[in-house]
Scaffold this motif. Structure first.
Motif, PDB file in Angstrom:
ATOM      1  N   LEU A  76       0.830  -1.210   0.000  1.00  0.00           N
ATOM      2  CA  LEU A  76       0.000   0.000   0.000  1.00  0.00           C
ATOM      3  C   LEU A  76       0.859   1.253   0.000  1.00  0.00           C
ATOM      4  N   GLU A  77       1.889   1.281   0.840  1.00  0.00           N
ATOM      5  CA  GLU A  77       2.776   2.455   0.896  1.00  0.00           C
ATOM      6  C   GLU A  77       3.470   2.663  -0.443  1.00  0.00           C
ATOM      7  N   ALA A  78       3.943   1.575  -1.049  1.00  0.00           N
ATOM      8  CA  ALA A  78       4.619   1.686  -2.346  1.00  0.00           C
ATOM      9  C   ALA A  78       3.674   2.249  -3.392  1.00  0.00           C
ATOM     10  N   SER A  79       2.445   1.776  -3.386  1.00  0.00           N
ATOM     11  CA  SER A  79       1.459   2.257  -4.350  1.00  0.00           C
ATOM     12  C   SER A  79       1.168   3.740  -4.152  1.00  0.00           C
ATOM     13  N   GLU A  80       1.081   4.178  -2.901  1.00  0.00           N
ATOM     14  CA  GLU A  80       0.720   5.570  -2.592  1.00  0.00           C
ATOM     15  C   GLU A  80       1.797   6.559  -3.022  1.00  0.00           C
ATOM     16  N   ILE A  81       3.071   6.158  -2.963  1.00  0.00           N
ATOM     17  CA  ILE A  81       4.140   7.118  -3.281  1.00  0.00           C
ATOM     18  C   ILE A  81       4.730   6.920  -4.671  1.00  0.00           C
ATOM     19  N   SER A  82       4.280   5.907  -5.392  1.00  0.00           N
ATOM     20  CA  SER A  82       4.936   5.575  -6.665  1.00  0.00           C
ATOM     21  C   SER A  82       4.926   6.746  -7.644  1.00  0.00           C
ATOM     22  N   TYR A  83       3.827   7.491  -7.723  1.00  0.00           N
ATOM     23  CA  TYR A  83       3.756   8.581  -8.693  1.00  0.00           C
ATOM     24  C   TYR A  83       4.562   9.801  -8.250  1.00  0.00           C
ATOM     25  N   GLU A  84       4.915   9.863  -6.981  1.00  0.00           N
ATOM     26  CA  GLU A  84       5.786  10.940  -6.506  1.00  0.00           C
ATOM     27  C   GLU A  84       7.256  10.590  -6.702  1.00  0.00           C
ATOM     28  N   ILE A  85       7.563   9.293  -6.706  1.00  0.00           N
ATOM     29  CA  ILE A  85       8.954   8.835  -6.736  1.00  0.00           C
ATOM     30  C   ILE A  85       9.424   8.484  -8.139  1.00  0.00           C
ATOM     31  N   LEU A  86       8.579   7.798  -8.913  1.00  0.00           N
ATOM     32  CA  LEU A  86       8.999   7.223 -10.178  1.00  0.00           C
ATOM     33  C   LEU A  86       8.686   8.107 -11.377  1.00  0.00           C
ATOM     34  N   THR A  87       9.598   8.093 -12.351  1.00  0.00           N
ATOM     35  CA  THR A  87       9.336   8.734 -13.635  1.00  0.00           C
ATOM     36  C   THR A  87       8.468   7.804 -14.484  1.00  0.00           C
TER      37      THR A  87
END
Length: 207
Positions: free
Chosen positions: A96-107
């Motif tokens: 869940l945490e990975a999903s929530e921040i993925s668009y902030e972290i990944l290009t």
């Protein structure tokens, strides 16, 4: 927590009224940093704090400090050989945490890689991307003195053995960094990821 004065480390005014956890993190990080510096010169003191809040390393050395979940680490190297060096510790992410921040972290390119991969879990890749980009920023900051957004840094190579490469797609004023590729290394220890980026000398920014 040990007494900072007994450790011959000065607690900065900005932290003297902070929570004990924050003070303990600062002390642990400075003790690690002093240990790293003593590998080169036992007379060196722990780094202080620069005007921007970053660690202030002795003139002949570059270094980096990180702490997370009760662990602290530091690394130092001769400035004659390295432009900058960065280290980071992050804890394992839940799905869940990975999903929530993925668009902030990944290009977009990094998300495409993750979508195509049949072996890389999103939690491991996103946590390592976060840590690797933190390490790269720490390694670059002493020279560029500017913040970098996570999406201005991109992983161009990543494998589960712990090797990675990154490039910078910077905004105004930092385009001179674009041609360079920065090697990085990471390792999982239990539920923590440790990453390191060491940057050897590259040409200075244009005047």
């Amino acid at each position: 927590m040990q007494d900072p004065e007994a450790c011959n480390i000065t607690m900065p005014p900005t932290l003297q009224s902070a929570a004990r956890k924050r003070q303990a993190e600062f002390l642990a990080g400075r003790l690690c940093a002093r240990g790293a510096l003593h590998k080169f010169d036992p007379s060196l003191a722990a780094p202080g704090i620069d005007i921007d809040g970053a660690p202030f390393w002795p003139g002949s050395y570059v270094g980096s400090i990180s702490h997370s979940n009760g662990y602290a680490a530091a690394i130092a190297a001769p400035r004659q050989r390295y432009m900058g060096i960065g280290i980071d510790i992050e804890r394992k992410l839940t799905l869940l945490e990975a999903s929530e921040i993925s668009y902030e972290i990944l290009t977009t390119s990094e998300r495409r890689h993750l979508g195509k991969s049949k072996t890389d879990s999103s939690e491991a890749f996103i946590a390592s991307a976060f840590s690797l980009k933190e390490s790269l920023f720490k390694a670059l900051y002493p020279s560029i003195k500017q913040r970098l957004d996570f999406k201005e840094m991109e992983i161009t190579h990543w494998d589960r053995s712990g090797q990675a490469s990154l490039r910078v797609n910077p905004g105004q004023g930092l385009q001179w960094l674009s041609p360079y590729r920065f090697d990085a290394y990471f390792n999982w220890v239990n539920d923590l990821i440790f990453s390191v980026v060491a940057i050897e000398k590259i040409p200075s920014a244009p005047s």
